[in-house]
Structure formats: structure tokens, C-alpha cells
Design a protein around this motif. Structure first.
Motif, PDB file in Angstrom:
ATOM      1  N   VAL A   8       0.839  -1.207   0.000  1.00  0.00           N
ATOM      2  CA  VAL A   8       0.000   0.000   0.000  1.00  0.00           C
ATOM      3  C   VAL A   8       0.870   1.251   0.000  1.00  0.00           C
ATOM      4  N   VAL A   9       1.911   1.270   0.843  1.00  0.00           N
ATOM      5  CA  VAL A   9       2.793   2.435   0.913  1.00  0.00           C
ATOM      6  C   VAL A   9       3.523   2.633  -0.412  1.00  0.00           C
ATOM      7  N   ASP A  10       4.002   1.552  -0.995  1.00  0.00           N
ATOM      8  CA  ASP A  10       4.722   1.650  -2.267  1.00  0.00           C
ATOM      9  C   ASP A  10       3.813   2.233  -3.354  1.00  0.00           C
ATOM     10  N   ARG A  11       2.566   1.753  -3.418  1.00  0.00           N
ATOM     11  CA  ARG A  11       1.628   2.278  -4.418  1.00  0.00           C
ATOM     12  C   ARG A  11       1.313   3.748  -4.158  1.00  0.00           C
ATOM     13  N   ARG A  23      11.728  -0.279  -5.187  1.00  0.00           N
ATOM     14  CA  ARG A  23      10.788  -0.508  -4.096  1.00  0.00           C
ATOM     15  C   ARG A  23      11.409  -0.079  -2.766  1.00  0.00           C
ATOM     16  N   VAL A  24      10.642   0.612  -1.960  1.00  0.00           N
ATOM     17  CA  VAL A  24      11.095   1.028  -0.633  1.00  0.00           C
ATOM     18  C   VAL A  24      10.981  -0.154   0.314  1.00  0.00           C
TER      19      VAL A  24
END
Length: 314
Positions: A8-11, A23-24
Motif C-alpha cells: 500500500v505504501v509503495d503504491r 521498491r522502498v
């Protein structure tokens, strides 16, 4: 964090903030048996809790203070009554870290409260969503009554919900007496319906999506948003940069001169109500337009400041 939360955070980073890098990855020092810190590692603290942990690591010789960049976004000792937390939060400002400060007003507050003099080259402006605010500034003013919106977060004491409600009750009564028709709304937290006068209540919208927040700003003529600490509170800045009017509380004399459309007064219901009435009268005839000058007065862009910091760290 669980894998689904990381997704969710990456999106969110990619869709809302334009991030396009790898990607984090999220990790926790608590999940590791031993902290290994190469001398070349650079650490960034974004909250007093992480800054305190890094301060302890420095004191036991794991890392060097010069390797820590401290992103200061508020005077966080103010979040607490006099206590261990307030003392430890205050100590982080004097740990010898590379301090970077969110906005010139906050830098002035740190100078006054902590004796820390941060150079202009280490002060950055708040990262507002300028593209969306430009769209807000260009939006046509809707027909119908003027809208006074309240950034309402009763779960956060520093947002002074009770004082805001009291100010709105006084302002609503005055505006009714003057025959000025106003619709009152709120966004932020869900809260019970608040009756302002016999015929007026606050219609609470609760927490909005990112785009929903800007859509609501486009419908708002005057925003009441309180912040009892010197953090450069985003909602009033968003409202003003987007061409509207905002009312907030003054902190250390740091807000009153930021913009003619940002009315900063003492956090007293009577003074705030007077400011709301003045802002409503002004908004009746004022044209909405994007105001980028306010942002420029608050500091350099974050990427510019962090490039300087990276150069200094070598």
C-alpha cells in the motif's frame, strides 16, 4: 510492517508523490539481534523518538553524531506536559546532529526556545502539493452560501478542537445577526454533530482521501485550522496558497505576517471568531488565485536543502 502494508505504501508513493525509484524496503532494528553501522552510513531522524535512539547509539559509540541528519518538523517537547518525554525530546536538539528544519517560522521558534541558530541553507519550505493547489486556485467559485470549513481533530490536543468549536459558535451567531448566510463543515476526524446556533450545525466529513481533501478546499472560502505548536501546519497554508482565506492561532509571533489572507490571532474563542467574521466578509468579494509567493518565503525546496546536506557530509 506486513507485506500488504508495504504494498500500500509503495503504491501511494508512486501514485500520489510521483516516486519512480526502486521498491522502498522497511525494516526494524528491533527485529535484528545486532545493529551493524558502517562508518559511511547516514542516518535520518524524523521524530524525537528516533532521534533519541540515535543519540543513545552515539553515546555508546555505535555511530557518530555527524552521521545523523535530524529532520525537525515541530517543537516536539511541546507535545507533552513537563515529563521524561518532554525532557528527552528537548535533549535531541542538542545532540550534535545535522539539523534541517521545516520552515523559517519553526526555525525562529527553535532559536527562541532552544537557542539553536539554524542557517538559511538548512531551512526548507513545506512540501505542499502545488499542482493540486494550482487547480484549486483556478477553480470557479461555487454558487450558494459561503463555506467555512473547520480542520477538526479532537484526537489531537494540539489542534485545539474545543477552542475551535467555541470560536465557531460565536462566529456563527455574529454572521447570522449580520444576515450573512454561511455553511459550516469540518474535515479531519469523525466527531459528533456540533450545534452552533438554533439553525446551524457543523456537517462533519471526517477523514478524506488525498484528492478528496483538495476537492473540499476548492469548495471552501474560509478554513479554520488550529495548531498549538510551531509546526508549519499544512491546512492553513494549503488554503491560502490555493487562493482562499484561513484563520489560525498565533505561535511565537511566527504566523501573523505570512500572508494577508492568513489571519493569525491569539487562541481565544473571541479573537478567533472575530477573525472568522473578517475573513468571511473579505471572501465575499475576493477573487481566488494560486499564491506561490507564500511558499517561497518559508524556505528553499527540500531537494535543494538535502543536496547541500549531502555535499557537506561528503
Amino acid at each position: 510492517m506486513r507485506g500488504t502494508e508495504e504494498d500500500v505504501v509503495d503504491r501511494l508513493l508512486r501514485a500520489e508523490l510521483g516516486y519512480s525509484g526502486p521498491r522502498v524496503v522497511f525494516t526494524s532494528v528491533w527485529a535484528r539481534e545486532e545493529l551493524v553501522a558502517p562508518a559511511s552510513e547516514i542516518w535520518i531522524a524524523t521524530h524525537w523518538g528516533t532521534a533519541h535512539a540515535l543519540d543513545v547509539a552515539c553515546k555508546i559509540g555505535v555511530i557518530a553524531p555527524r552521521s545523523v541528519v535530524y529532520l525537525v518538523q515541530d517543537h516536539e517537547p511541546s507535545f507533552y506536559a513537563s515529563s521524561s518525554d518532554s525532557a528527552l525530546a528537548q535533549a535531541t536538539y542538542h545532540a550534535g546532529f545535522q539539523i534541517v528544519v521545516n520552515s523559517a517560522p519553526l526555525a525562529a521558534a527553535l532559536r527562541a526556545r532552544e537557542g539553536i541558530d539554524v542557517g538559511l541553507e538548512r531551512i526548507f519550505r513545506p512540501e505542499l502539493d502545488e499542482a493540486r493547489l494550482a487547480a484549486v486556485g483556478a477553480s470557479a467559485h461555487p454558487t450558494g452560501p459561503l463555506v467555512v470549513n473547520f480542520y477538526a481533530r479532537p484526537s489531537k490536543p494540539r489542534n485545539a478542537f474545543s477552542i475551535g468549536v467555541a470560536a465557531l459558535k460565536v462566529a456563527a451567531a455574529r454572521l447570522e445577526a449580520e444576515g450573512i448566510h454561511v455553511e459550516f463543515r469540518s474535515m479531519g476526524d469523525v466527531h459528533p454533530t456540533v450545534r452552533l446556533t438554533a439553525g446551524q450545525s457543523i456537517a462533519g466529513l471526517g477523514k478524506l482521501s488525498w484528492q478528496g481533501y483538495f476537492d473540499e478546499l476548492a469548495k471552501t472560502d474560509v478554513l479554520l485550522s488550529l495548531q498549538m505548536s510551531p509546526h508549519p501546519s499544512h491546512p492553513p497554508l494549503d488554503a491560502v496558497v490555493g487562493g482562499g482565506w484561513a484563520v489560525t492561532n498565533e505561535v511565537d509571533g511566527s504566523r501573523a505576517d505570512l500572508s494577508p489572507r492568513l489571519l493569525a490571532v491569539v487562541p481565544d474563542p473571541g479573537a478567533l471568531a472575530e477573525a472568522i467574521v473578517v475573513a468571511v466578509r473579505s471572501a465575499r468579494t475576493a477573487e481566488r488565485s494560486f499564491d506561490g509567493r507564500l511558499l517561497a518565503s518559508l524556505g528553499d525546496r527540500l531537494d535543494t536543502v538535502m543536496t547541500r546536506v549531502a555535499d557537506d557530509l561528503g
